[in-house]
Design a protein around this motif. Structure first.
Motif, PDB file in Angstrom:
ATOM      1  N   TRP A 382       0.853  -1.186   0.000  1.00  0.00           N
ATOM      2  CA  TRP A 382       0.000   0.000   0.000  1.00  0.00           C
ATOM      3  C   TRP A 382       0.889   1.236   0.000  1.00  0.00           C
ATOM      4  N   GLU A 383       0.618   2.157  -0.930  1.00  0.00           N
ATOM      5  CA  GLU A 383       1.441   3.356  -1.085  1.00  0.00           C
ATOM      6  C   GLU A 383       0.699   4.545  -0.477  1.00  0.00           C
ATOM      7  N   MET A 384       1.355   5.220   0.465  1.00  0.00           N
ATOM      8  CA  MET A 384       0.748   6.333   1.201  1.00  0.00           C
ATOM      9  C   MET A 384       1.517   7.613   0.895  1.00  0.00           C
ATOM     10  N   TYR A 385       1.118   8.278  -0.176  1.00  0.00           N
ATOM     11  CA  TYR A 385       1.767   9.530  -0.537  1.00  0.00           C
ATOM     12  C   TYR A 385       1.127  10.684   0.234  1.00  0.00           C
ATOM     13  N   PRO A 386       1.889  11.758   0.492  1.00  0.00           N
ATOM     14  CA  PRO A 386       1.302  12.924   1.168  1.00  0.00           C
ATOM     15  C   PRO A 386       0.229  13.555   0.282  1.00  0.00           C
ATOM     16  N   GLN A 387      -0.767  14.146   0.914  1.00  0.00           N
ATOM     17  CA  GLN A 387      -1.978  14.532   0.196  1.00  0.00           C
ATOM     18  C   GLN A 387      -2.190  16.039   0.034  1.00  0.00           C
ATOM     19  N   GLN A 388      -1.437  16.878   0.733  1.00  0.00           N
ATOM     20  CA  GLN A 388      -1.806  18.288   0.870  1.00  0.00           C
ATOM     21  C   GLN A 388      -1.962  19.009  -0.470  1.00  0.00           C
ATOM     22  N   ALA A 389      -0.888  19.150  -1.234  1.00  0.00           N
ATOM     23  CA  ALA A 389      -0.985  19.873  -2.512  1.00  0.00           C
ATOM     24  C   ALA A 389      -1.776  19.083  -3.548  1.00  0.00           C
ATOM     25  N   PHE A 390      -1.699  17.789  -3.484  1.00  0.00           N
ATOM     26  CA  PHE A 390      -2.459  16.912  -4.373  1.00  0.00           C
ATOM     27  C   PHE A 390      -3.956  17.157  -4.224  1.00  0.00           C
ATOM     28  N   LYS A 391      -4.443  17.231  -2.998  1.00  0.00           N
ATOM     29  CA  LYS A 391      -5.873  17.439  -2.746  1.00  0.00           C
ATOM     30  C   LYS A 391      -6.300  18.882  -3.043  1.00  0.00           C
ATOM     31  N   ALA A 392      -5.356  19.808  -3.010  1.00  0.00           N
ATOM     32  CA  ALA A 392      -5.694  21.228  -3.207  1.00  0.00           C
ATOM     33  C   ALA A 392      -6.052  21.539  -4.650  1.00  0.00           C
ATOM     34  N   VAL A 393      -5.685  20.673  -5.585  1.00  0.00           N
ATOM     35  CA  VAL A 393      -6.011  20.891  -7.001  1.00  0.00           C
ATOM     36  C   VAL A 393      -7.469  20.509  -7.226  1.00  0.00           C
ATOM     37  N   PRO A 394      -8.267  21.358  -7.857  1.00  0.00           N
ATOM     38  CA  PRO A 394      -9.676  21.030  -8.110  1.00  0.00           C
ATOM     39  C   PRO A 394      -9.819  19.725  -8.893  1.00  0.00           C
ATOM     40  N   ALA A 395     -10.837  18.965  -8.553  1.00  0.00           N
ATOM     41  CA  ALA A 395     -11.023  17.645  -9.148  1.00  0.00           C
ATOM     42  C   ALA A 395     -11.221  17.694 -10.659  1.00  0.00           C
ATOM     43  N   ASP A 396     -11.780  18.799 -11.174  1.00  0.00           N
ATOM     44  CA  ASP A 396     -12.036  18.890 -12.609  1.00  0.00           C
ATOM     45  C   ASP A 396     -10.925  19.592 -13.377  1.00  0.00           C
ATOM     46  N   GLU A 397      -9.809  19.849 -12.713  1.00  0.00           N
ATOM     47  CA  GLU A 397      -8.704  20.585 -13.333  1.00  0.00           C
ATOM     48  C   GLU A 397      -8.049  19.779 -14.452  1.00  0.00           C
ATOM     49  N   SER A 398      -8.048  18.459 -14.322  1.00  0.00           N
ATOM     50  CA  SER A 398      -7.393  17.616 -15.315  1.00  0.00           C
ATOM     51  C   SER A 398      -8.136  16.293 -15.421  1.00  0.00           C
ATOM     52  N   ALA A 399      -7.657  15.435 -16.310  1.00  0.00           N
ATOM     53  CA  ALA A 399      -8.304  14.140 -16.526  1.00  0.00           C
ATOM     54  C   ALA A 399      -7.999  13.144 -15.424  1.00  0.00           C
ATOM     55  N   TYR A 400      -7.053  13.452 -14.527  1.00  0.00           N
ATOM     56  CA  TYR A 400      -6.793  12.520 -13.425  1.00  0.00           C
ATOM     57  C   TYR A 400      -8.060  12.418 -12.570  1.00  0.00           C
ATOM     58  N   PRO A 401      -8.622  11.194 -12.354  1.00  0.00           N
ATOM     59  CA  PRO A 401      -9.971  11.085 -11.797  1.00  0.00           C
ATOM     60  C   PRO A 401     -10.093  10.694 -10.321  1.00  0.00           C
ATOM     61  N   HIS A 402      -8.978  10.430  -9.636  1.00  0.00           N
ATOM     62  CA  HIS A 402      -9.086   9.783  -8.323  1.00  0.00           C
ATOM     63  C   HIS A 402      -8.598  10.671  -7.173  1.00  0.00           C
ATOM     64  N   ARG A 403      -8.815  11.956  -7.275  1.00  0.00           N
ATOM     65  CA  ARG A 403      -8.258  12.871  -6.278  1.00  0.00           C
ATOM     66  C   ARG A 403      -8.939  12.740  -4.919  1.00  0.00           C
ATOM     67  N   ASP A 404     -10.068  12.077  -4.858  1.00  0.00           N
ATOM     68  CA  ASP A 404     -10.773  11.889  -3.588  1.00  0.00           C
ATOM     69  C   ASP A 404     -10.248  10.685  -2.814  1.00  0.00           C
ATOM     70  N   LEU A 405      -9.390   9.883  -3.417  1.00  0.00           N
ATOM     71  CA  LEU A 405      -8.852   8.686  -2.763  1.00  0.00           C
ATOM     72  C   LEU A 405      -7.450   8.962  -2.236  1.00  0.00           C
ATOM     73  N   ASP A 406      -7.029   8.179  -1.243  1.00  0.00           N
ATOM     74  CA  ASP A 406      -5.817   8.506  -0.487  1.00  0.00           C
ATOM     75  C   ASP A 406      -4.639   7.565  -0.702  1.00  0.00           C
ATOM     76  N   MET A 407      -4.905   6.312  -1.063  1.00  0.00           N
ATOM     77  CA  MET A 407      -3.825   5.325  -1.123  1.00  0.00           C
ATOM     78  C   MET A 407      -3.967   4.426  -2.343  1.00  0.00           C
ATOM     79  N   LEU A 408      -2.842   3.925  -2.803  1.00  0.00           N
ATOM     80  CA  LEU A 408      -2.813   2.931  -3.868  1.00  0.00           C
ATOM     81  C   LEU A 408      -2.501   1.580  -3.247  1.00  0.00           C
ATOM     82  N   SER A 409      -3.293   0.573  -3.582  1.00  0.00           N
ATOM     83  CA  SER A 409      -3.026  -0.785  -3.106  1.00  0.00           C
ATOM     84  C   SER A 409      -2.713  -1.667  -4.299  1.00  0.00           C
TER      85      SER A 409
END
Length: 490
Positions: A382-409
């Motif tokens: 499980w990969e736990m990257y820091p979230q602060q600046a990542f979460k600060a980007v609006p969800a519709d800013e780009s095609a990346y779709p998973h900004r509401d999730l916190d970890m990769l398994s």
């Protein structure tokens, strides 16, 4: 004979000295000859009879491999444009590569294709005054980090030293995302060769619709030959700590419970990985790996991990460009080197650990390795990257779709023998079922996609997928760029 048909491991060997009969398949000879006549002469065409063929066309993960006629080792953008037009006109599939680390099964869909390699596009230019870096499609993470470090600068990249721009086209998670967001969040512009062979600039000002899609689904629309990114004065320390804490398996519940609470306190300069590690007893340990580059003393940062009672601890302090090497994912580490290891990837993204289910996952992992020792190098991580600046980007800013999730398994099924492919896939799917019990729906980071996931799982559903399909129809209606988890129009 045209210079584009030069190939030799030790020097220059003209095709005139090689019998046409020595080619592996007539298609390679015919395609190479025809293409060579219209290229500049500066981009070698590699065919299967060349001693360098396996080196230049092998994949980091041989679990999924394409079928190729030739590889164009491009050195100029114009040769890429010409090759794209040539392939489209003749209906020959294209595979675009830089480091060949993409492991999706979709690369198998390239049959009798042409590979365009970007490995020669190694230019890096740092503009300290305007805080940008411009680099070619063959540059890898280690080279970007090292070059910026000389100037006291940083930007977000993927985590492994050996991956390239492709990681950023899918998003690009990494250890600086708490400070600066994803790799893709920092792309300012890109030079892209379209399916028609046209070279365009993609940015917020030019082709702004495609700029949205490029950042998160960028493998779908063309050959990205160069990008310009934002860079920053270093906010993190020049020296980082890499620490590994090994806990006995019977502490799994306590460890994952602690990490659920720790996520909200995780410093923006700290990344964590937690995984199961096999032991001779057959009961796996729980290993927590931490990389920290903040300005607080690590003794303070690491105290909560020590309080959990690890049975062993290893700390090392290294300059920032050497963090990946300390982790075992540096350019020359075993994980990055092409070793013939087959790696089936079975992944999903989650918000938190479901503690009872984590115990079930651990039991499955232990039983799998006990029953099938040929898979004893497999990882459940499980990969736990820091979230602060990542979460600060609006969800519709780009095609990346998973900004509401916190970890990769991820369940990475590692093995050597191709005869185990079917069993590896079966076990991987069983492991994925366990991982999904901890998830809020099935959602996969596209760079970790196996390749059989529905589009909405990797790219998001609803308006997101429709917007991407519209871009695909406009920029690549014939699905020329289908080698990496393609967007389906049907």
């Amino acid at each position: 004979m045209h210079p584009s048909l030069l190939f030799s491991p030790v020097g220059i060997l003209s095709l005139s000295f090689v019998s046409f009969a020595s080619f592996v398949g007539a298609n390679s000879h015919s395609t190479a000859s025809s293409l060579a006549s219209i290229l500049s002469g500066n981009s070698p065409i590699i065919t299967p009879n060349n001693p360098e063929w396996n080196t230049l066309t092998s994949r980091w993960d041989p679990y999924a491999e394409p079928s190729l006629q030739i590889s164009v080792e491009a050195t100029t953008i114009s040769d890429i444009q010409t090759t794209v037009k040539f392939a489209v006109q003749r209906g020959i599939p294209l595979l675009i590569t830089s480091t060949s680390h993409g492991f999706t099964e979709s690369v198998r869909g390239i049959k009798n294709g042409i590979q365009i390699s970007l490995r020669n596009f190694k230019n890096i230019s740092v503009d300290k005054e305007h805080n940008t870096v411009t680099y070619g499609g063959g540059v890898v993470v280690a080279e970007i980090i090292t070059e910026l470090f000389k100037y006291g600068k940083r930007t977000s990249t993927g985590n492994c030293d050996c991956v390239g721009l492709g990681a950023g086209l899918g998003g690009g998670h990494g250890k600086l995302q708490g400070l600066h967001g994803l790799h893709s969040d920092n792309i300012i512009s890109a030079q892209l060769v379209t399916a028609s062979g046209e070279l365009i600039i993609v940015s917020a000002e030019e082709h702004s619709d495609l700029f949205w899609g490029l950042r998160g689904a960028g493998h779908n629309f063309g050959v990205v030959v160069e990008v310009t990114m934002r860079i920053y004065d270093a906010k993190d320390a020049d020296t980082w700590t890499n620490a590994n804490y090994v806990f006995p398996g019977n502490k799994a519940r306590r460890i994952f419970g602690f990490l659920n609470g720790y996520k909200s306190k995780q410093p923006k300069e700290l990344t964590g990985f937690v995984r199961f590690a096999p032991t001779v007893s057959g009961v796996s340990d729980v290993v927590l790996s931490v990389q920290y580059g903040g300005h607080e003393p690590y003794e303070k940062i690491g105290a909560p991990f020590l309080a959990l009672g690890p049975k062993s601890v290893m700390n090392q302090t290294v300059p920032f460009p050497q963090v990946a090497t300390a982790m075992g994912i540096g350019l020359n580490n075993g994980f990055c080197v092409k070793s013939g290891t087959r790696r089936g990837h079975f992944s999903t993204q989650i918000k938190k650990f479901n503690i009872p289910e984590m115990e079930g996952i651990k039991a499955f992992y232990d039983e799998t390795l006990k029953t099938y020792p040929q898979f004893n190098a497999s990882s459940m991580v499980w990969e736990m990257y820091p979230q602060q600046a990542f979460k600060a980007v609006p969800a519709d800013e780009s095609a990346y779709p998973h900004r509401d999730l916190d970890m990769l398994s991820l369940f990475m099924v590692n093995y050597k023998d191709p005869k185990d492919d079917e069993l590896a896939r079966k076990l991987g799917k069983e492991g994925l079922k366990h991982l999904l019990k901890t998830a809020e729906g099935y959602r996969v980071y596209v760079n970790y996609g196996l390749g059989d996931e529905p589009n909405n799982v990797m790219y998001g559903g609803g308006w997101r997928l429709e917007r991407l399909r519209d871009l695909k129809r406009r920029y690549d209606p014939r699905n020329v760029f289908k080698g990496y988890n393609p967007i389906h129009l049907g």
